[in-house]
Design a protein around this motif. Sequence first.
Motif, PDB file in Angstrom:
ATOM      1  N   LEU A   1       0.845  -1.185   0.000  1.00 43.90           N
ATOM      2  CA  LEU A   1       0.000   0.000   0.000  1.00 43.90           C
ATOM      3  C   LEU A   1       0.881   1.235   0.000  1.00 43.90           C
ATOM      4  O   LEU A   1       2.009   1.200   0.474  1.00 43.90           O
ATOM      5  N   ALA A   2       0.361   2.310  -0.510  1.00 42.63           N
ATOM      6  CA  ALA A   2       1.090   3.574  -0.534  1.00 42.63           C
ATOM      7  C   ALA A   2       0.296   4.621   0.229  1.00 42.63           C
ATOM      8  O   ALA A   2      -0.925   4.696   0.110  1.00 42.63           O
ATOM      9  N   LEU A   3       0.985   5.398   1.008  1.00 41.23           N
ATOM     10  CA  LEU A   3       0.382   6.539   1.688  1.00 41.23           C
ATOM     11  C   LEU A   3       0.710   7.757   0.839  1.00 41.23           C
ATOM     12  O   LEU A   3       1.878   8.020   0.561  1.00 41.23           O
ATOM     13  N   VAL A   4      -0.293   8.453   0.376  1.00 42.53           N
ATOM     14  CA  VAL A   4      -0.069   9.607  -0.494  1.00 42.53           C
ATOM     15  C   VAL A   4      -0.559  10.872   0.184  1.00 42.53           C
ATOM     16  O   VAL A   4      -1.436  10.840   1.046  1.00 42.53           O
ATOM     17  N   GLY A   5       0.033  11.977  -0.193  1.00 40.07           N
ATOM     18  CA  GLY A   5      -0.358  13.266   0.354  1.00 40.07           C
ATOM     19  C   GLY A   5       0.030  14.376  -0.598  1.00 40.07           C
ATOM     20  O   GLY A   5       0.713  14.143  -1.597  1.00 40.07           O
ATOM     21  N   ARG A   6      -0.382  15.582  -0.276  1.00 42.53           N
ATOM     22  CA  ARG A   6      -0.070  16.718  -1.148  1.00 42.53           C
ATOM     23  C   ARG A   6       1.384  17.136  -1.037  1.00 42.53           C
ATOM     24  O   ARG A   6       1.928  17.755  -1.939  1.00 42.53           O
ATOM     25  N   THR A   7       2.028  16.817   0.079  1.00 39.39           N
ATOM     26  CA  THR A   7       3.434  17.166   0.275  1.00 39.39           C
ATOM     27  C   THR A   7       4.217  15.904   0.599  1.00 39.39           C
ATOM     28  O   THR A   7       3.645  14.896   1.026  1.00 39.39           O
TER      29      THR A   7
END
Length: 90
Positions: A66-72
Amino acid sequence: MVAALFRDAGVRRRIAFRTSQMDQALGLVEHGLGVAVVPEPVARHSGLHMVGLRPVSGGAPPTRRLALVGRTAVPTNPAARAFLELLPAA
C-alpha cells in the motif's frame, strides 16, 4: 502469487483480460467475461455470487503493498505524521 497457485495445482489458465483494478475485474465478471480472484471483503460486497471462498495454502502468504499519499512529501498534519511513523520503512 495467483499464477503460482494455479501452476502448482496443475491448472492451465486462459487469460483474456488483465487488470489491476478490482472494479474493472468485477465489471468483467458481471458482464459474463470470466471470473476473478479477489480478496474476500471485495467479493462479499460486490453483489456478485461468490463461486468459492477458499483459504490460500502453500507457498508464501499473499501480501499487498500500500502507498500513503499526500499533497506534500512530508505530511503537515500531526496525526498523519504520527501514522507515518507507525509504518515500517519501505
